[in-house]
Design a protein around this motif. Structure first.
Motif, mmCIF file in Angstrom:
data_model
loop_
_atom_site.group_PDB
_atom_site.id
_atom_site.type_symbol
_atom_site.label_atom_id
_atom_site.label_comp_id
_atom_site.label_asym_id
_atom_site.label_seq_id
_atom_site.Cartn_x
_atom_site.Cartn_y
_atom_site.Cartn_z
ATOM 1 N N ALA A 175 0.827 -1.206 0.000
ATOM 2 C CA ALA A 175 0.000 0.000 0.000
ATOM 3 C C ALA A 175 0.865 1.262 0.000
ATOM 4 C CB ALA A 175 -0.931 -0.005 1.215
ATOM 5 N N ILE A 176 1.894 1.282 0.828
ATOM 6 C CA ILE A 176 2.792 2.440 0.888
ATOM 7 C C ILE A 176 3.529 2.607 -0.432
ATOM 8 C CG2 ILE A 176 4.927 3.298 1.919
ATOM 9 C CD1 ILE A 176 2.524 3.882 3.609
ATOM 10 N N ILE A 177 3.991 1.486 -1.007
ATOM 11 C CA ILE A 177 4.690 1.554 -2.291
ATOM 12 C C ILE A 177 3.766 2.098 -3.375
ATOM 13 C CG2 ILE A 177 5.647 0.127 -4.158
ATOM 14 C CD1 ILE A 177 6.918 -1.628 -1.987
ATOM 15 N N GLU A 178 2.539 1.603 -3.426
ATOM 16 C CA GLU A 178 1.583 2.072 -4.426
ATOM 17 C C GLU A 178 1.300 3.559 -4.249
ATOM 18 O OE1 GLU A 178 -1.409 2.033 -7.531
ATOM 19 O OE2 GLU A 178 0.418 0.895 -7.078
ATOM 20 N N LEU A 179 1.070 3.998 -3.012
ATOM 21 C CA LEU A 179 0.766 5.411 -2.764
ATOM 22 C C LEU A 179 1.934 6.297 -3.175
ATOM 23 C CD1 LEU A 179 -0.995 7.673 -1.626
ATOM 24 C CD2 LEU A 179 -0.052 7.180 0.643
ATOM 25 N N LEU A 180 3.136 5.940 -2.751
ATOM 26 C CA LEU A 180 4.291 6.771 -3.075
ATOM 27 C C LEU A 180 4.628 6.709 -4.564
ATOM 28 C CD1 LEU A 180 6.643 6.103 -0.021
ATOM 29 C CD2 LEU A 180 5.205 8.087 -0.449
ATOM 30 N N ASN A 181 4.407 5.562 -5.187
ATOM 31 C CA ASN A 181 4.677 5.445 -6.625
ATOM 32 C C ASN A 181 3.761 6.336 -7.448
ATOM 33 O OD1 ASN A 181 6.685 3.587 -6.198
ATOM 34 N ND2 ASN A 181 5.627 1.862 -7.107
ATOM 35 N N ILE A 182 2.466 6.361 -7.111
ATOM 36 C CA ILE A 182 1.513 7.097 -7.940
ATOM 37 C C ILE A 182 1.452 8.571 -7.590
ATOM 38 C CG2 ILE A 182 0.088 5.032 -8.276
ATOM 39 C CD1 ILE A 182 -1.945 6.216 -6.306
ATOM 40 N N ALA A 183 1.912 8.945 -6.398
ATOM 41 C CA ALA A 183 1.681 10.312 -5.942
ATOM 42 C C ALA A 183 2.598 11.337 -6.606
ATOM 43 C CB ALA A 183 1.819 10.387 -4.416
ATOM 44 N N GLY A 184 3.915 11.199 -6.453
ATOM 45 C CA GLY A 184 4.805 12.217 -6.988
ATOM 46 C C GLY A 184 4.437 13.591 -6.456
ATOM 47 N N THR A 185 4.694 14.613 -7.262
ATOM 48 C CA THR A 185 4.227 15.954 -6.879
ATOM 49 C C THR A 185 2.864 16.242 -7.494
ATOM 50 O OG1 THR A 185 5.582 16.779 -8.707
ATOM 51 C CG2 THR A 185 6.482 17.013 -6.498
ATOM 52 N N GLY A 186 2.330 15.267 -8.265
ATOM 53 C CA GLY A 186 1.059 15.471 -8.953
ATOM 54 C C GLY A 186 -0.084 15.896 -8.054
ATOM 55 N N PRO A 187 -0.377 15.148 -6.962
ATOM 56 C CA PRO A 187 -1.514 15.518 -6.118
ATOM 57 C C PRO A 187 -1.252 16.766 -5.266
ATOM 58 C CG PRO A 187 -0.362 13.666 -5.173
ATOM 59 C CD PRO A 187 0.260 13.911 -6.520
ATOM 60 N N ILE A 188 -0.063 17.365 -5.427
ATOM 61 C CA ILE A 188 0.253 18.606 -4.717
ATOM 62 C C ILE A 188 0.407 19.757 -5.717
ATOM 63 C CG2 ILE A 188 1.939 19.773 -3.229
ATOM 64 C CD1 ILE A 188 2.489 17.021 -1.975
ATOM 65 N N ALA B 134 14.838 -2.006 -2.647
ATOM 66 C CA ALA B 134 14.804 -0.624 -3.125
ATOM 67 C C ALA B 134 13.624 0.149 -2.542
ATOM 68 C CB ALA B 134 14.728 -0.602 -4.650
ATOM 69 N N MET B 135 12.489 -0.524 -2.371
ATOM 70 C CA MET B 135 11.283 0.160 -1.921
ATOM 71 C C MET B 135 10.756 -0.377 -0.589
ATOM 72 S SD MET B 135 9.264 0.482 -5.552
ATOM 73 C CE MET B 135 10.033 1.279 -6.974
ATOM 74 N N GLY B 136 10.788 -1.687 -0.447
ATOM 75 C CA GLY B 136 10.207 -2.298 0.748
ATOM 76 C C GLY B 136 10.831 -1.840 2.043
ATOM 77 N N LYS B 137 12.137 -1.538 2.031
ATOM 78 C CA LYS B 137 12.838 -1.131 3.253
ATOM 79 C C LYS B 137 12.694 0.360 3.543
ATOM 80 C CE LYS B 137 14.735 -5.214 4.018
ATOM 81 N NZ LYS B 137 14.368 -6.046 5.188
ATOM 82 N N ILE C 17 10.531 11.996 -5.206
ATOM 83 C CA ILE C 17 11.699 11.116 -5.154
ATOM 84 C C ILE C 17 11.269 9.664 -5.373
ATOM 85 C CG2 ILE C 17 13.451 10.130 -3.631
ATOM 86 C CD1 ILE C 17 14.326 12.804 -4.563
ATOM 87 N N SER C 18 10.215 9.254 -4.661
ATOM 88 C CA SER C 18 9.753 7.863 -4.779
ATOM 89 C C SER C 18 9.133 7.601 -6.144
ATOM 90 C CB SER C 18 8.746 7.547 -3.664
ATOM 91 O OG SER C 18 7.672 8.465 -3.665
ATOM 92 N N SER C 19 8.360 8.557 -6.662
ATOM 93 C CA SER C 19 7.729 8.360 -7.967
ATOM 94 C C SER C 19 8.740 8.429 -9.101
ATOM 95 C CB SER C 19 6.627 9.402 -8.190
ATOM 96 O OG SER C 19 5.545 9.162 -7.334
#
Length: 501
Positions: A54-67, A182-185, A333-335
């Motif tokens: 869930a955290i990976i999906e949220l950070l992957n799709i978010a980027g600066t787009g929703p801001i 890369a992402m899980g940790k 950074i994550s996206s």
């Protein structure tokens, strides 16, 4: 205040009602073995927990787009809330869920492979071009935007050039690591910073005595200081906070790490709703703290990162405001990382270069970084405009692929066909009117030509779908993707894990 709180409540309600209907319409099978388990390779196909996914999906799709998107969308006034809420519930969350789940049913395939399978092989080349163009633009935007944000809270000797180099170095290291490393940790820590800072911004906004604009009959109009029409511009300005094709390139990554189809609604539909909540908070903060003219001048003077800086420090003070800025920084950074990772795998699949050695991974990765580095020298606003159009065209393709999937399986396909048709019309009008397209401007002829083109495209799409369905055998793979992985493969092609079962 009531509009902001009511909008967030509607988003949450949408998850529990419409989201549940979308899940039921898809017909999940909680007992089916997922690609993460059947195709486990220790690199991209790695079983991970629901919370990490869930955290990976949220950070992957978010980027600066929703801001950034809602900040620029706030120029239109409270009508921006409508698109975030409606777009999220009936467009973006449905889009993300369908792509994620169809990928999960198809061995974790990326959008180009899915489009080829359901829309025809010629479409694969078009989708590959759009997906790779989009990911390159996204990756570049998500180097530029965090570099500007980091520069705003670091000493002067930390120049944009140094920061850009460090971001690329982080991306390179993370891109070649297995996904759970890369992402899980790292992502759970990134996610915690994001969630805490977003909640802090929201609470401060609601309790600080700020004048939050309400959506009423009197405010349901266009307040853009430059007079930019709402249609189609707002549907491209606010993309990641409502509906975004970029998400179609990210959901398959999580479909390769999910261990149960029951998790899909939370991972794909739910994380898009969470992104909508983030978008509502930042749109509300931008409207509450600045008038349209001031907001426009701040954006024109640089990028929306200047607004992020001001909102964070005005609401939370210098210390906690800096923490909030860091919370925003982790998004791009994550996206950006996930964009490069997806770009590498899509390009490798397209060129049939198996990513089974470090040499092959670097061979695909380094040239992409070089191209992106040169793109960082291009004007941010120009890149953003091209990103916006490529992004929403990709969303249309993903929705049309999802519609075909539902149509072939005799499910309710209107849930994806309606948003697909609307966004297709918006995309056509946008490219006809904008300087990056045919420069027709927004006039009656533009809307009419756009309508005719949209009807023609949809007519072709529909007739090919009818022919495809009529020609399918009831035992065809397209109609039986609920069967175990390897059912339609030859014995030699079936992974050892599946044979063992």
């Amino acid at each position: 205040m009531l509009t902001l709180l009511g909008g967030i409540a509607l988003l949450i309600l949408g998850y529990f009602t419409y989201g549940r209907y979308i899940e039921k319409n898809f017909s999940i099978d909680p007992e089916r073995t997922t690609p993460a388990e059947a195709l486990k390779d220790g690199y991209d196909f790695v079983p991970m927990s629901k919370s990490k996914n869930a955290i990976i999906e949220l950070l992957n799709i978010a980027g600066t787009g929703p801001i950034f998107g809602p900040i620029m969308g706030a120029l239109y006034g409270p009508v921006a809330y409508i698109w975030i809420i409606v777009g999220c519930i009936f467009g973006g969350a449905v889009h993300d869920y369908m792509v994620g789940m169809i990928s999960l049913r198809n061995d974790g395939a990326h959008l180009p492979e899915l489009a080829s399978k359901y829309l025809g092989k010629p479409v694969k080349h078009v989708v590959n071009i759009f997906a790779m163009l989009l990911l390159m633009l996204v990756a570049t935007v998500f180097v530029i935007s965090p570099a500007n944000l980091i520069a705003s809270i670091t000493p002067d000797w930390m120049t944009i050039g140094i920061i850009t180099f460090l971001i690329f170095a982080y991306y390179l290291i993370s891109t070649i690591l297995p996904i759970d490393k890369a992402m899980g940790k790292v992502y759970p820590w990134f996610g915690a910073i994001l969630i805490i800072s977003t909640i802090a911004i929201g609470i401060s906004l609601l309790t600080g005595g700020h004048n939050l604009p309400e959506l009423t009959m009197g405010t349901m109009q266009n307040f853009h200081p430059k007079g930019t029409p709402i249609f189609p511009a707002i549907f491209f300005t606010i993309s990641c906070g409502a509906i975004s094709g970029f998400h179609a390139t990210q959901a398959p990554m999580v479909s390769r790490t999910s261990t149960n189809e029951r998790e899909g609604r939370f991972l794909f539909y739910g994380m898009m709703i969470a992104e909508g909540v983030i978008a509502m908070i930042w749109a509300g903060a931008s409207m509450a703290l600045f008038d349209g003219q001031t907001l426009s001048q701040m954006i024109d003077a640089g990028t929306p990162s200047a607004v992020v800086n001001q909102v964070s420090t005005m609401l939370l003070g210098n210390v906690f405001g800096t923490v909030a800025i860091i919370g925003v920084i982790v998004l791009p950074i994550s996206s950006g990382l996930s964009a490069f990772r997806s770009l590498r795998t899509i390009l490798a699949d397209y060129m049939n270069i198996k990513q089974d050695s470090m040499k092959k991974i670097l061979m695909m990765t380094i040239p992409l970084f070089v191209i992106s580095f040169f793109l960082t020298k291009v004007d941010f606003n120009l890149i953003w405009r091209y990103f916006n159009w490529a992004n929403q065209v990709t969303a249309v393709i993903a929705l049309l692929m999802s519609t075909r999937y539902l149509y072939l399986k005799n499910k309710n396909y209107l849930v994806t066909l309606l948003p697909a048709t609307f966004m297709l019309y918006a995309c056509v009008v946008y490219i006809l009117s904008e300087p990056i397209g045919f420069r027709m401007g927004l006039q009656t002829a533009t809307y009419l030509v756009g309508l005719v083109a949209t009807v023609a495209i949809m007519a072709l799409y529909w007739t090919t779908g009818v022919k495809q369905k009529a020609a399918l055998d009831p035992e065809a793979e397209l109609l039986n993707d609920h069967l175990p992985i390897g059912t339609f493969a030859s014995a030699e092609a079936v992974p050892a894990a599946v044979i063992a079962e």
